[in-house]
Design an enzyme around this catalytic site. Structure first.
Site, PDB file in Angstrom:
ATOM      1  N   HIS A 117       0.842  -1.191   0.000  1.00 31.82           N
ATOM      2  CA  HIS A 117       0.000   0.000   0.000  1.00 31.82           C
ATOM      3  C   HIS A 117       0.881   1.245   0.000  1.00 31.82           C
ATOM      4  CE1 HIS A 117      -3.826  -2.111   0.718  1.00 31.82           C
ATOM      5  NE2 HIS A 117      -3.121  -2.917   1.485  1.00 31.82           N
TER       6      HIS A 117
ATOM      7  N   ALA B 273      15.615 -18.524   9.804  1.00 30.80           N
ATOM      8  CA  ALA B 273      14.220 -18.524  10.241  1.00 30.80           C
ATOM      9  C   ALA B 273      13.854 -17.192  10.873  1.00 30.80           C
ATOM     10  CB  ALA B 273      13.986 -19.659  11.235  1.00 30.80           C
TER      11      ALA B 273
END
Length: 321
Positions: A247, A294
């Protein structure tokens, strides 16, 4: 001044101009001055507000616009705002109509889907895009709720309904016990030897491209508003997220959820491993053989990305912090 040089100057002079020496010293270069009483036909320079700015950047919410494609591409190059833009493709008939001053036979305006695919500002509420997302959502729901009684061939067919919609796919067994898929039109699927574990979620599906032996473990989400390329031998561990859509940062332009959006392509090259919970943002390239630890959030371009917690020592990997 030599005769040859004077003759050469005569070929350079335009009507209404004459050469005058800048000094009385021998060998001085002349300067050109207008002849009084002559008319100079020069196009007046347009003011800023007179320029029709039809070429917009649109890269990550950039609102710069220009009157010519050349000026836009200069802005794109200097600010690294993606690839150079090209003019919309039109037919020869339309081109002739434009030169003659007539209206073209068809509009060259891009649809919201074309804007989305070309990293321009687009309206996600467009009916065509909304229908495509609803179709993909329904296909993902069926895939995520399959039971153990479903055969691998049927599971692969349901995955094709997500990633390659609009055609009926038939499973064809291979010698290695795997399946290839062929459409009713006789086209062979580009998805070969891939494994996608449920649950899996994506926005449109058809913008995801995968190479051979790609594995996507459970809980992964891919917002494929723009093209997401996952090349051969890559592993996405559980809960990986790839967000090609974004956005606008300006809250006024964003206008809640009613403003335009922008999408950028994502490329993950061969033999990469993304650890559990990795997030990849739009416009990112992860280089060949990279390992992403991770929980990492990838926000930059990388030609090679180390995990940050491993190094090769001799014949084994040794962890360090």
């Amino acid at each position: 001044m030599s005769e040859g040089y004077q003759q050469h100057l005569g070929t350079l002079q335009n009507p209404g101009w004459r050469a005058e020496p800048t000094t009385d010293q021998p060998g001085a270069y002349p300067s050109f001055v207008p002849i009084p009483g002559t008319t100079q036909n020069k196009r007046p320079r347009r003011r800023y507000d007179e320029i029709e700015r039809i070429y917009k950047c649109g890269w990550n919410g950039c609102e710069k616009d220009y009157g010519t494609l050349t000026h836009l591409n200069a802005h794109v190059t200097m600010n690294s705002h993606g690839v150079k833009r090209t003019a919309p493709v039109s037919s020869a008939k339309d081109t002739a109509a434009n030169f003659s001053g007539k209206s073209p036979t068809r509009s060259t305006a891009r649809s919201e889907k074309e804007k989305m695919m070309n990293s321009q500002l687009y309206m996600a509420s467009d009916p065509e895009l909304t229908a495509a997302r609803e179709r993909c959502k329904a296909a993902c729901f069926q895939f995520n709720n399959i039971t153990d009684a479903i055969s691998p061939a049927e599971k692969g067919r349901m995955l094709h309904d997500i990633l390659r919609p609009g055609q009926n796919w038939t499973a064809v067994p291979t010698v290695a016990g795997q399946f290839t898929y062929t459409s009713d039109n006789g086209y062979s699927s580009d998805l070969q030897d891939i494994q996608v574990d449920a649950p899996f979620h994506c926005s449109y599906g058809y913008n995801i491209k995968m190479g051979k032996s790609v594995r996507i473990e459970s809980g992964c989400t891919i917002l494929d508003s723009c093209v997401v390329t996952i090349k051969a031998g890559t592993i996405l561990s559980q809960e990986c997220k790839i967000y090609s859509a974004t956005h606008l940062i300006n809250p006024i332009q964003r206008n809640g959820a009613r403003g335009p959006e922008c999408a950028k392509p994502v490329t993950i090259e061969e033999d990469c491993w993304l650890g559990g919970g990795v997030t990849v943002l739009g416009g990112i390239t992860i280089g060949k053989g990279s390992v992403v630890g991770a929980g990492s959030v990838v926000t930059r371009f990388y030609r090679f990305l180390s995990s940050g917690c491993e190094r090769l020592t001799g014949q084994r990997y040794q962890a360090f912090i």
